[in-house]
Write an enzyme that holds these catalytic residues in place. Structure first.
Site, PDB file in Angstrom:
ATOM      1  N   SER A 185       0.798  -1.230   0.000  1.00 30.03           N
ATOM      2  CA  SER A 185       0.000   0.000   0.000  1.00 30.03           C
ATOM      3  C   SER A 185       0.832   1.282   0.000  1.00 30.03           C
ATOM      4  O   SER A 185       0.351   2.310  -0.473  1.00 30.03           O
ATOM      5  CB  SER A 185      -0.977  -0.006   1.169  1.00 30.03           C
ATOM      6  OG  SER A 185      -0.321  -0.268   2.368  1.00 30.03           O
ATOM      7  N   HIS A 213      -5.619  -3.853  -2.272  1.00 30.01           N
ATOM      8  CA  HIS A 213      -5.400  -2.855  -3.329  1.00 30.01           C
ATOM      9  C   HIS A 213      -5.331  -3.486  -4.719  1.00 30.01           C
ATOM     10  O   HIS A 213      -5.179  -2.767  -5.708  1.00 30.01           O
ATOM     11  CB  HIS A 213      -4.108  -2.071  -3.075  1.00 30.01           C
ATOM     12  CG  HIS A 213      -4.204  -1.143  -1.907  1.00 30.01           C
ATOM     13  ND1 HIS A 213      -4.794   0.096  -1.994  1.00 30.01           N
ATOM     14  CD2 HIS A 213      -3.806  -1.295  -0.626  1.00 30.01           C
ATOM     15  CE1 HIS A 213      -4.741   0.686  -0.804  1.00 30.01           C
ATOM     16  NE2 HIS A 213      -4.151  -0.141   0.038  1.00 30.01           N
ATOM     17  N   LYS A 244     -12.512  -0.364  -0.786  1.00 30.43           N
ATOM     18  CA  LYS A 244     -11.703   0.299  -1.819  1.00 30.43           C
ATOM     19  C   LYS A 244     -12.441   0.156  -3.173  1.00 30.43           C
ATOM     20  O   LYS A 244     -13.477   0.779  -3.349  1.00 30.43           O
ATOM     21  CB  LYS A 244     -10.292  -0.274  -1.812  1.00 30.43           C
ATOM     22  CG  LYS A 244      -9.604  -0.116  -0.424  1.00 30.43           C
ATOM     23  CD  LYS A 244      -8.136  -0.432  -0.462  1.00 30.43           C
ATOM     24  CE  LYS A 244      -7.532  -0.677   0.926  1.00 30.43           C
ATOM     25  NZ  LYS A 244      -7.559   0.488   1.821  1.00 30.43           N
TER      26      LYS A 244
END
Ligand SMILES: Cc1ncc(COP(=O)(O)O)c(C=O)c1O
Length: 397
Positions: A185, A213, A244
């Site tokens: 990240s 991610h 996300k």
């Protein structure tokens, strides 16, 4: 009220101010998107959200959440094993398992909880845990809270070092668990997953990958880091977030073969002692996955945007870390410069956060730019030009 206690807490806060790391984020009065409105009326471009596909304010995703709220109410008012599980959770988990090409999935109120649950459940005192040096804090804390017999941190993505550790561990009995992020990240780089899986197979180790991610970002169909490397379905345990790319609300999941997920449902403490995500969030996340499948142009736009931004940084002589994800750290090295640049950008109407020690190593302070499918070419060029101008300005001061 214990005044002595309050004085100690106040001193702890003063120390954070003294370090220059006191956080005071802006207050938003509009949905998360490429541009947001702040409480003081300012409109700013957002270049630090995890809303990679722009689904946090997508009409279909929002409508699915509203429909879920109407049908199933505000929340579960209980943990699942006590009062029953809701159909949106069951359906979402089937979609998540399918996305990861595995048998089953289980949701939690956050990926933080999912990581904690997985690590404290599959690790026992005979387990050796091998953890990448740049793993996310939730993995680190999960490992800390597990009863692992041995915990070893290997240098970031260093497969030679990992092979040596595996060879050493394989001489003693007990489970070996390799723990890694899919996309790191703070760096935006990817774990060398295919090589890592080869090593795991050679040394009979188990792999847990947090793909928070990577999910909805990487791979031909946005199925994540495993798809990107052509090893979809081969990671023993994949964890990820719903906060996300998959709608941006909140919640996390563990996807794995059925017995692993069954054991997590039976015995992981964040499942047994904590409420699940509200059904409305399960509905909106489900819609996000459907949208990811139905609108491949979102992934294409995200990738085009990432390329435009990376190329634009290079053209302007700005140092960024290489990678294929939508996280692009622009490295300023000096802590104060990174902070000042972030402040100047906000004055210019662009929200990008600076990261400094202890979040990143000393001397590697940076602003972390995150690209979404919602950014227009104008947004990208305006931000590139502003970063270049303001970086020069703060460096000259
Ligand atoms: C790699 C990684 N894992 C886990 C998390 C935590 O996710 P959640 O917000 O769902 O708890 C994050 C969020 O910052 C993350 O970046």
């Amino acid at each position: 009220v214990n005044e002595q206690f309050l004085a100690e807490i106040t001193a702890a806060l003063a120390a954070i101010v003294e370090q220059g790391s006191y956080k005071s984020p802006p207050t938003l009065v509009s949905p998360q998107s490429a541009a947001v409105r702040l409480v003081d009326g300012a409109e700013v471009l957002v270049f630090c959200s995890n809303d990679y596909l722009g689904l946090a304010s997508d009409a279909d995703v929002v409508a699915a959440g509203i429909d879920g709220l109407r049908r199933y109410g505000a929340g579960t008012a209980s943990v699942r094993f006590v009062c029953g599980t809701f159909i949106p959770h069951v359906e979402l988990e089937a979609e998540l398992a399918n996305l990861q090409a595995t048998e089953a999935a289980l949701t939690y109120s956050s990926c933080w909880s999912a990581n904690l649950a997985a690590l404290t459940t599959v690790v026992d005192d005979s387990t050796t845990v091998l953890s990448d040096a740049l793993n996310h804090a939730s993995l680190i804390d999960g490992i800390r809270q597990s009863r692992a017999g041995r915990k070893v941190v290997y240098p970031h993505s260093d497969m030679a070092a990992l092979a040596e550790l595996l060879s050493d561990c394989s001489r003693t009995p007990g489970r070996i668990l390799i723990v890694t992020d899919g996309v790191f990240s703070m760096e935006g780089d990817l774990a060398p997953l295919a090589d890592l899986l080869e090593l795991a197979e050679r040394f009979d180790a188990v792999v847990l990958m947090d793909d928070s991610h990577g999910t909805g970002v990487l791979g031909r169909e946005g199925r994540g880091t495993a798809e990107h490397f052509g090893v979809l379905g081969e990671v023993d345990i994949v964890t990820g977030t719903l906060g996300k790319a998959l709608g941006g609300a909140a919640g996390g999941f563990v996807a794995a073969r059925r017995p692993v997920v069954d054991l997590l449902f039976q015995s992981s403490r964040p499942q047994i002692f904590s409420n699940p995500i509200p059904p409305s969030v399960a509905c909106s996340a489900q819609q996000a996955i459907r949208t990811l499948r139905a609108r491949p142009e979102l992934l294409r736009r995200l990738r085009d945007n990432v390329k435009v931004f990376r190329d634009g940084l290079a053209e302007r002589g700005l140092d960024s870390l290489p990678g294929e994800s939508a996280i692009i750290p622009v490295v300023l090295y000096d802590e104060k410069l990174a902070e000042r640049l972030s402040h100047r950008l906000l004055e210019e109407g662009i929200l990008v956060t600076a990261f400094r020690y202890p979040v990143v190593p000393t001397g590697e302070a940076r602003i972390r730019v995150q690209i979404t499918a919602r950014h227009t070419r104008d947004d990208l060029h305006r931000t590139l030009d502003t970063i270049a101008r303001c970086a020069k300005e703060v460096q000259a001061r």
